[in-house]
Scaffold this motif. Structure first.
Motif, mmCIF file in Angstrom:
data_model
loop_
_atom_site.group_PDB
_atom_site.id
_atom_site.type_symbol
_atom_site.label_atom_id
_atom_site.label_comp_id
_atom_site.label_asym_id
_atom_site.label_seq_id
_atom_site.Cartn_x
_atom_site.Cartn_y
_atom_site.Cartn_z
ATOM 1 N N ILE A 227 72.834 -34.096 41.623
ATOM 2 C CA ILE A 227 73.193 -34.265 40.214
ATOM 3 C C ILE A 227 73.652 -32.942 39.612
ATOM 4 O O ILE A 227 74.632 -32.886 38.861
ATOM 5 N N SER A 228 72.967 -31.859 39.948
ATOM 6 C CA SER A 228 73.370 -30.550 39.412
ATOM 7 C C SER A 228 74.760 -30.159 39.911
ATOM 8 O O SER A 228 75.545 -29.548 39.180
ATOM 9 N N LEU A 229 75.075 -30.506 41.154
ATOM 10 C CA LEU A 229 76.415 -30.249 41.683
ATOM 11 C C LEU A 229 77.475 -30.944 40.837
ATOM 12 O O LEU A 229 78.484 -30.342 40.461
ATOM 13 N N HIS A 230 77.252 -32.210 40.527
ATOM 14 C CA HIS A 230 78.258 -32.976 39.796
ATOM 15 C C HIS A 230 78.420 -32.496 38.360
ATOM 16 O O HIS A 230 79.533 -32.554 37.813
ATOM 17 N N PHE A 231 77.352 -32.033 37.741
ATOM 18 C CA PHE A 231 77.492 -31.475 36.399
ATOM 19 C C PHE A 231 78.425 -30.273 36.413
ATOM 20 O O PHE A 231 79.294 -30.120 35.552
ATOM 21 N N VAL A 232 78.250 -29.407 37.398
ATOM 22 C CA VAL A 232 79.109 -28.227 37.495
ATOM 23 C C VAL A 232 80.521 -28.630 37.909
ATOM 24 O O VAL A 232 81.519 -28.113 37.372
ATOM 25 N N PHE A 258 81.666 -35.512 27.184
ATOM 26 C CA PHE A 258 80.561 -35.918 28.054
ATOM 27 C C PHE A 258 79.620 -34.751 28.324
ATOM 28 O O PHE A 258 78.403 -34.874 28.184
ATOM 29 N N LEU A 259 80.174 -33.593 28.684
ATOM 30 C CA LEU A 259 79.332 -32.427 28.954
ATOM 31 C C LEU A 259 78.729 -31.858 27.679
ATOM 32 O O LEU A 259 77.600 -31.369 27.686
ATOM 33 N N ILE A 260 79.462 -31.926 26.579
ATOM 34 C CA ILE A 260 78.926 -31.456 25.302
ATOM 35 C C ILE A 260 77.699 -32.277 24.923
ATOM 36 O O ILE A 260 76.694 -31.742 24.448
ATOM 37 N N GLY A 267 80.635 -27.345 28.072
ATOM 38 C CA GLY A 267 81.442 -28.482 27.637
ATOM 39 C C GLY A 267 82.638 -28.089 26.790
ATOM 40 O O GLY A 267 83.651 -28.786 26.770
ATOM 41 N N TYR A 268 82.522 -26.959 26.079
ATOM 42 C CA TYR A 268 83.643 -26.480 25.268
ATOM 43 C C TYR A 268 84.545 -25.608 26.151
ATOM 44 O O TYR A 268 84.686 -24.402 25.954
ATOM 45 N N HIS A 269 85.188 -26.253 27.112
ATOM 46 C CA HIS A 269 85.871 -25.509 28.157
ATOM 47 C C HIS A 269 87.198 -24.918 27.687
ATOM 48 O O HIS A 269 87.634 -23.891 28.204
ATOM 49 N N ASN A 270 87.854 -25.555 26.721
ATOM 50 C CA ASN A 270 89.068 -24.967 26.171
ATOM 51 C C ASN A 270 88.740 -23.648 25.478
ATOM 52 O O ASN A 270 89.458 -22.656 25.637
ATOM 53 N N TYR A 287 78.167 -25.704 17.565
ATOM 54 C CA TYR A 287 79.002 -25.729 18.757
ATOM 55 C C TYR A 287 78.346 -25.018 19.938
ATOM 56 O O TYR A 287 78.841 -25.090 21.051
ATOM 57 N N SER A 288 77.280 -24.288 19.702
ATOM 58 C CA SER A 288 76.665 -23.516 20.789
ATOM 59 C C SER A 288 75.193 -23.865 20.985
ATOM 60 O O SER A 288 74.418 -23.053 21.465
ATOM 61 N N GLN A 289 74.807 -25.073 20.606
ATOM 62 C CA GLN A 289 73.410 -25.480 20.754
ATOM 63 C C GLN A 289 73.173 -26.123 22.115
ATOM 64 O O GLN A 289 72.812 -27.284 22.228
#
Length: 354
Positions: A227-232, A258-260, A267-270, A287-289
């Motif tokens: 699961i940790s692999l897929h999150f990354v 989804f990640l946020i 999750g804020y990858h942009n 935005y950073s919580q």
């Protein structure tokens, strides 16, 4: 403070290399890279991934049907601390140097990084710096232009493109080579990883709260790791395809809801690809919580983390207004204090241009 296209490692980012193009995905059925190079599959990795995912599905069934309450309640926290080894350690501390850490915190993060088993920090940071400098080119280890599956996990199922190897040799890793703890992990990784990632999460539940070997192995070792692999991996795949680009519409990385939602960070990858030196990987406030940011801030409160780098709100605002796609909730068409006709937007597509 570095410019928006360069962090303190001197690594340039995709805004300096290219603009978005090439469509959302490639035909992976051809087994070709974007330049036509044929992929060479690594069948050992493919077989091991198949075994891992079958075993993890069994582990998921055991989690709900056979595990003790202690295992059930500790499973999600175990996944969270595993992810910290990548997000706070390999990513924000060592790959981007967004903050500094004292020796005890480095040891904790190296332990968690080994617990996560995504290669030693030295190699993970090298590949990630190459990814940022050559995003969406054949030199990008997880180039999303080669399709969602390739960016997600397919890149681990085939040999690296020659451009990845070539550019990887040119990346400055002197800061990592000067860190004796990082180099110790690199030297002994193949000895440390099996013990920390698989042996400990199997035997600790058995001895501390009487969990069975079957559940401990399939749930706390394999399912936790999977699961940790897929999150990354979602950061490499979906977070380069499906979302909004409020800070820079000309690059592929997106803010992925989804990640946020899960608050593990990244999750804020942009935002991250525009401001890679920010320890929060997101704006201030709500935005950073995420778990990673709060962990770093708690370590800073203890005095174990210091020199946390961030981006001024004014600079973020300027960038969002200058190059964003208009989706920022404050400085875009979502601003409740601003009429839509004032910003000239009624509807807008946030998908990658073809």
């Amino acid at each position: 403070m570095p410019s928006n296209s360069e962090d303190i490692t001197g690594v340039l980012y995709e805004t300096d290399v290219q603009t978005v193009g090439g469509g959302l995905s490639r035909d992976l059925g051809r087994l070709k890279a974007t330049d036509g190079t044929k992929m060479e599959l690594v069948w050992l990795n493919i077989v091991l991934f198949v075994i891992l995912h079958i075993s993890s599905l069994y582990g998921l069934w055991l989690l709900f049907t056979a595990s003790t309450w202690t295992t059930f309640l500790l499973f999600i926290p175990a996944v969270a601390v595993t992810t910290l080894g990548i997000s706070a350690g390999a990513h924000r501390l060592w790959a981007h140097r967004t903050f500094k850490a004292n020796t005890p915190l480095k040891l904790i993060l190296l332990f968690l990084n080994t617990f996560a088993f995504q290669d030693a920090v030295y190699y993970w940071a090298r590949d990630h710096r190459v990814h940022h400098k050559y995003t969406e080119t054949d030199a990008d280890p997880y180039n999303s232009n080669r399709g969602w599956f390739f960016a997600h996990m397919g890149w681990l199922c085939c040999r690296k493109h020659p451009a990845v190897v070539e550019k990887g040799k040119q990346i400055d890793l002197s800061d990592l080579e000067a860190d004796p703890l990082v180099m110790f992990q690199k030297k002994y990784y193949l000895l440390l990883m099996p013990v920390i990632c698989f042996f400990l999460p199997t035997v600790v539940p058995m001895f501390l709260w009487g969990e069975s070997f079957n559940v401990s192995w399939h749930v706390m070792a394999l399912l936790r790791w999977c699961i940790s692999l897929h999150f990354v991996w979602l950061v490499n795949s979906s977070a380069h395809m499906h979302g909004m680009r409020p800070y820079d519409k000309n690059i592929c990385p997106v803010n992925l809801s989804f990640l946020i939602f899960f608050r593990f960070g990244e999750g804020y990858h942009n935002y991250h690809h525009v401001f890679p030196w920010d320890y929060k990987s997101a704006e201030l406030g709500k935005y950073s919580q995420d778990v990673t940011t709060k962990f770093i801030e708690f370590m800073a409160y203890l005095g174990w983390a210091y020199d946390l780098k961030s981006v001024s709100l004014d600079l973020v605002k300027q960038r969002a207004q200058r190059t964003g796609d208009g989706s920022h909730p404050v400085w875009g068409w979502g601003d409740k204090d601003q009429l839509k006709e004032d910003v000239g937007v009624t509807t807008r597509s946030h998908q990658r241009s073809g």
